[in-house]
Design a protein around this motif. Structure first.
Motif, PDB file in Angstrom:
ATOM      1  N   PRO A 135      13.840  -8.011   2.641  1.00 50.45           N
ATOM      2  CA  PRO A 135      12.491  -7.451   2.708  1.00 50.45           C
ATOM      3  C   PRO A 135      12.263  -6.606   3.963  1.00 50.45           C
ATOM      4  N   GLU A 136      12.080  -5.359   3.731  1.00 52.89           N
ATOM      5  CA  GLU A 136      11.671  -4.483   4.842  1.00 52.89           C
ATOM      6  C   GLU A 136      10.172  -4.362   4.719  1.00 52.89           C
ATOM      7  N   THR A 137       9.487  -4.875   5.667  1.00 53.41           N
ATOM      8  CA  THR A 137       8.044  -4.923   5.476  1.00 53.41           C
ATOM      9  C   THR A 137       7.361  -3.747   6.109  1.00 53.41           C
ATOM     10  N   ALA A 138       6.095  -3.811   5.935  1.00 56.31           N
ATOM     11  CA  ALA A 138       5.228  -2.805   6.501  1.00 56.31           C
ATOM     12  C   ALA A 138       5.397  -2.785   8.002  1.00 56.31           C
ATOM     13  N   GLN A 167       6.902   1.388  -0.451  1.00 55.57           N
ATOM     14  CA  GLN A 167       5.716   1.956   0.192  1.00 55.57           C
ATOM     15  C   GLN A 167       6.087   3.075   1.138  1.00 55.57           C
ATOM     16  N   GLU A 168       7.167   2.850   1.841  1.00 56.77           N
ATOM     17  CA  GLU A 168       7.557   3.864   2.829  1.00 56.77           C
ATOM     18  C   GLU A 168       8.038   5.133   2.155  1.00 56.77           C
ATOM     19  N   VAL A 169       8.797   4.971   1.081  1.00 56.64           N
ATOM     20  CA  VAL A 169       9.238   6.160   0.342  1.00 56.64           C
ATOM     21  C   VAL A 169       8.026   6.951  -0.099  1.00 56.64           C
ATOM     22  N   LEU A 170       7.049   6.237  -0.672  1.00 56.94           N
ATOM     23  CA  LEU A 170       5.838   6.920  -1.114  1.00 56.94           C
ATOM     24  C   LEU A 170       5.135   7.585   0.059  1.00 56.94           C
ATOM     25  N   TYR A 180       2.071   1.112  -6.487  1.00 54.93           N
ATOM     26  CA  TYR A 180       2.285   1.474  -5.086  1.00 54.93           C
ATOM     27  C   TYR A 180       3.126   0.416  -4.383  1.00 54.93           C
ATOM     28  N   SER A 181       2.717  -0.823  -4.576  1.00 58.51           N
ATOM     29  CA  SER A 181       3.438  -1.867  -3.850  1.00 58.51           C
ATOM     30  C   SER A 181       4.663  -2.334  -4.619  1.00 58.51           C
ATOM     31  N   GLY A 182       4.762  -1.883  -5.886  1.00 57.28           N
ATOM     32  CA  GLY A 182       5.921  -2.256  -6.669  1.00 57.28           C
ATOM     33  C   GLY A 182       5.890  -3.702  -7.109  1.00 57.28           C
ATOM     34  N   ARG A 205      14.394   4.178  -6.729  1.00 53.51           N
ATOM     35  CA  ARG A 205      13.814   4.749  -5.524  1.00 53.51           C
ATOM     36  C   ARG A 205      13.808   3.759  -4.365  1.00 53.51           C
ATOM     37  N   SER A 206      13.286   2.597  -4.686  1.00 56.75           N
ATOM     38  CA  SER A 206      13.098   1.639  -3.594  1.00 56.75           C
ATOM     39  C   SER A 206      14.418   1.010  -3.192  1.00 56.75           C
ATOM     40  N   ASN A 207      15.469   1.443  -3.883  1.00 57.68           N
ATOM     41  CA  ASN A 207      16.773   0.928  -3.495  1.00 57.68           C
ATOM     42  C   ASN A 207      17.385   1.695  -2.336  1.00 57.68           C
ATOM     43  N   ILE A 208      16.776   2.800  -1.976  1.00 60.30           N
ATOM     44  CA  ILE A 208      17.282   3.520  -0.817  1.00 60.30           C
ATOM     45  C   ILE A 208      17.317   2.530   0.331  1.00 60.30           C
TER      46      ILE A 208
END
Lengths: 308, 423
Positions: free
Chosen positions: B402-405, B13-16, B361-363, B4-7
């Motif tokens: 890292p794509e951050t918040a 977090q953003e995916v969620l 959530y944060s992985g 998922r987070s590989n998108i």
């Protein structure tokens, strides 16, 4: 479209239209002066400027009531007291706002726009709660009513002349304050180089606060003058803010002459166009011209050269 | 989870966050509200398009436009013109002195459809006008202003003036635009009654879907180099210029994009509410739209949606119960959001809710209750954060880039000043 008028009538119409333009000019200058001082000094556009004007107008309204009820003998002179009070009230509120809000947002001019807009909403609603949603007007003293006939066909209203004289007075007052007084010297020093002004011992925070207060105070006087030519309602301030902002931006940020010149251009073109077109189209075209010129010359008509 | 987070353009977090929003918008709201309220939410969502545009334009690009209502209105009017022409066929307007033209034109003694109304009979033309016309308009404004390096407060004031001009023009040209009342009494879209309950539900879904497309597009832009240049430009414009980028072009791009989003919102508004009027174009609505974005968090794309919903919901509640208090609340909101929490709801979420969320959530591989450590406390916190240089402690490998918040709330007041962008 002019066939039905004779030449003499046309000149008269042109004259009257020019005079109407002059009154508009005076009002615009009065409104824009306060804003220009603040914008020039702090780079802050006070979106609540219109509401400060209305505060001045309501102060005048209250004063006129008090004079009518308690001091009918002195009624002829109430206007001068009202103007002084309007200045003081708006000055006090302005200082308070600067102290409570603006000074924290100093480095974020865009946020100041929003915060002062919030302030303007609150003030509007307070006026509505206190004075009601209906527009109020003041009773003019006798000497201000009527009009003065220059020829048989040309009549100029006395209150219009009064507003013009007042504008002249305030504008020269501001000129002396800015260019002939110690305080003005400090203000200009802060505008030109803030850290350096601070280094030579000028309390820049204090200069900011009083500049803001005086700008708001002048708005109060403008509002007070305003009651003579129109009625006042809680949202009247909003009607004029765009014109006022454009006058200031068009004139160039730190230039007093620029403000006056741009107010003159805008008011004259508007009142002249009004004669040929409908009122709304005149306004649209005037504003479009101003926006167009600003796109070509973003620094405004008269720009003060300062170090960025 | 790892997949998922590989998108590529989103963090876990953003995916969620997007899934959460989708669940709320597409399932919870439609299932729990009646059609009237659903339609109301749909109307709010159309403002979210504007707020989203403002996040990109103001939050990321640092360009505050106080005239977004103009684009919202243009989009809305283009849609309304098409619908109005369909509603005023000669059959249903036969009582007019000139059948076949919109009723307000007839009231204003206009006997012929103006030439620029004519092409709006075709839906493809109307749809492309909705997107292209406001974008083109924004492009002209943008080129004129940004190429000459007009920015900041000047730009805000000029866009505000444009909003004022637009309103005066629409009201003044009553015969062509419907004046103060706007274009009302819209009925069908290609024969499909848009006023029926089922149509409202369908339009709600269409609106949400369009919003999601815009959100994902924004997310993509934000993640890519373009988004980073925007942020860099906002914080240190001259440095970006010295690095060889044409700053004006980026500004024009982001301004046009936000105009396009607003216009789509406007068109959806017309469809769902059934009319368009100058009261959505002027100064006051335009500034109100800025507050939607500010409340959500000017750097948060999802925040724009929540902010819009929250403010409008509050507005409805207040107007129903204490109408006189609404302006006080609104004014206080403006001041509070600017002074106390400049990064809006998003920062509150980051600060109070996120640390309490479970590890998935944060992985993170290790559960860490401690708040994210902020390395960068300098003036450029926001800059650094948005650029993704904040360290994600113990984050999984998938976040190698890292794509951050979007926003990390600075924790002390001193930092607040720097945490928000500084002009």
């Amino acid at each position: 479209m002019f066939e039905e008028y004779s030449m003499a009538e046309l000149t008269d119409i042109l004259f009257m239209q020019g005079f109407a333009g002059l009154i508009l000019f005076s009002v615009l200058v009065l409104m824009a002066l306060g804003l220009a001082i603040i914008f020039g000094q702090m780079g802050v556009i006070n979106m609540a400027h219109g509401e400060f004007m209305i505060l001045g107008a309501y102060t005048t309204y209250l004063t006129s009531h008090i004079f009518e009820t308690y001091l009918p003998a002195l009624f002829d002179g109430y206007f001068f007291v009202a103007m002084a009070l309007a200045f003081l009230v708006c000055f006090a509120l302005g200082v308070l706002v600067e102290w409570g809000m603006i000074r924290f947002l100093f480095k974020r001019p865009l946020d100041t726009l929003l915060a002062t807009w919030g302030l303007s909403l609150i003030l509007q609603q307070s006026y509505r709660t206190v004075f009601g949603a209906r527009e109020v007007g003041v009773t003019l003293p006798e000497w201000m009513m009527g009009s003065y006939s220059m020829t048989e066909t040309i009549e100029v209203p006395i209150n219009g002349i009064f507003v013009m004289v007042l504008t002249l007075f305030i504008a020269s007052g501001v000129y002396f304050l800015m260019f002939r007084s110690l305080w003005g010297k400090q203000v200009r020093a802060v505008v030109q180089n803030r850290p350096m002004a601070g280094a030579v011992g000028i309390d820049t925070g204090k200069v900011d606060r009083y500049t803001f207060g005086i700008g708001c105070g002048i708005a109060g006087i403008a509002g007070s003058a305003f009651t003579m030519i129109g009625s006042t309602g809680p949202t009247s301030g909003q009607l004029y803010i765009v014109d006022t902002f454009l006058v200031v931006v068009f004139g160039g940020a730190q230039s007093l002459i620029g403000t006056i010149a741009s107010a003159f251009t805008i008011s004259q073109s508007q009142s002249t166009l009004e004669f040929f077109l409908s009122g709304s189209m005149a306004k649209v075209i005037t504003l479009l011209i101003v926006v167009g010129i600003l796109m070509l010359r973003p620094q405004g008509l008269f720009a003060l050269k300062i170090r960025q | 989870m790892q997949q998922r987070s590989n998108i590529r353009f989103m963090s876990r977090q953003e995916v969620l966050g997007y899934i959460m929003l989708a669940v709320i918008l597409l399932a919870i709201i439609p299932l729990s509200l009646d059609v009237f309220r659903l339609n109301l939410i749909g109307k709010y969502l159309t403002y979210a398009f504007v707020a989203l545009g403002l996040v990109l334009c103001w939050g990321y690009g640092g360009i505050l436009s106080l005239g977004q209502g103009v684009f919202f209105g243009l989009g809305g009017y283009c849609m309304a013109m098409f619908l109005k022409l369909e509603a005023s066929d000669p059959e249903s307007t036969k009582i007019q002195s000139t059948p076949g033209i919109p009723d307000f034109m007839d009231w204003n003694q206009i006997t012929e459809l103006p030439w620029w109304w004519e092409p709006f009979r075709q839906l493809p033309f109307a749809l492309s006008a909705i997107v292209l016309l406001p974008t083109l308009f924004a492009f002209i404004i943008g080129v004129a202003m940004f190429k000459r390096r007009v920015g900041g407060v000047y730009f805000a004031i000029i866009t505000q003036a444009i909003a004022a001009i637009m309103t005066i023009l629409i009201i003044g040209q009553q015969g062509y635009t419907g004046g103060v009342n706007g274009i009302t009494d819209l009925r069908t879209l290609l024969g499909w009654d848009i006023r029926s309950d089922s149509a409202k539900v369908i339009l709600y879904y269409v609106c949400s879907a369009a919003l999601f497309i815009c959100l994902l597009l924004s997310q993509f832009i934000r993640y890519k180099k373009l988004g980073r240049i925007l942020v860099a430009m906002r914080d240190r414009e001259d440095r970006v210029r010295f690095s060889g980028y044409d700053v004006a072009n980026f500004k024009i791009f982001v301004f046009c994009l936000s105009a396009m989003f607003s216009a789509i919102g406007g068109a959806m508004f017309t469809l769902q509410v059934g009319f368009m009027s100058p009261s959505f174009v002027g100064i006051v609505p335009s500034i109100e739209m800025v507050i939607y974005c500010a409340v959500g968090g000017r750097l948060s794309l999802l925040g724009a949606v929540y902010g819009t919903l929250l403010v409008n919901w509050a507005k409805t509640i207040f107007s129903e119960t204490f109408p006189e208090l609404w302006l006080f609340a609104m004014g206080a909101l403006f001041i509070a959001v600017v002074m106390a929490f400049p990064n809006g709801l998003a920062s509150l979420f980051k600060r109070y809710i996120e640390p309490k969320l479970p590890a998935w959530y944060s992985g993170k591989t290790m559960v860490s209750k401690a708040p994210i450590i902020e390395k960068d406390s300098s003036m450029e916190t926001a800059h650094a954060n948005a650029l993704g240089s904040e360290e994600n402690i113990g984050s999984s490998k998938s976040l190698a880039k890292p794509e951050t918040a979007v926003t990390v709330a600075p924790r002390t007041d001193e930092k607040l000043e720097g945490g928000v962008y500084v002009d």
